[in-house]
Motif scaffolding. Sequence first.
Motif: not given
Length: 162
Positions: A72-75, A100-106, A144-150
């Motif tokens: 997974l693409n994690i930033k 606007a970006h290609h990350y699965d998780i930020v 700190v926040q955890y973003y799940f975009g996919t």
Amino acid sequence: MIKLYHGSNVAIKQIDLALSKRGKDFGKGFYLNANWQQALDMAVRTSRFLNEGEPTVSCFEFYEAKAAEQGLNIKVFPEYSEEWAEFVVMNRKNNSDIQAHHYDIVIGPIADDTVGVQIRRFIMGYMSVASLIKELRFKGDHAVQYYFGTYRAIEYLKRIEL
């Protein structure tokens, strides 16, 4: 494995990314926090804002190592920085359903939600990025926040009972 919390006006039994809102710090996605109290505070704000439901915190286990192993693409933004501020501005400006970006998780700091005016001032060139970072810092404890975009990303979340 880490426990993460989501504060809302309803219990989250199944994550549906289609219900996510645009213009958030890391884009349209599902957001969690490692701090239960901050999730509860968000639940209270959401319930008041929507004037419906009850403040509810849903708990999930996140398997970050497994997610990374599976490609997974994690930033990760370890702290407030110029890169982080520009990323937040890019996502908050994005009013489309296309990320606007290609990350699965930020993973990174939460921006203070009361600074929309400051972001507009930065976009218009009236404020430096250094000043913007100061304005965007979350007031209170470092959050700190955890973003799940996919949907692929949310496969690494397991809902658990508190």
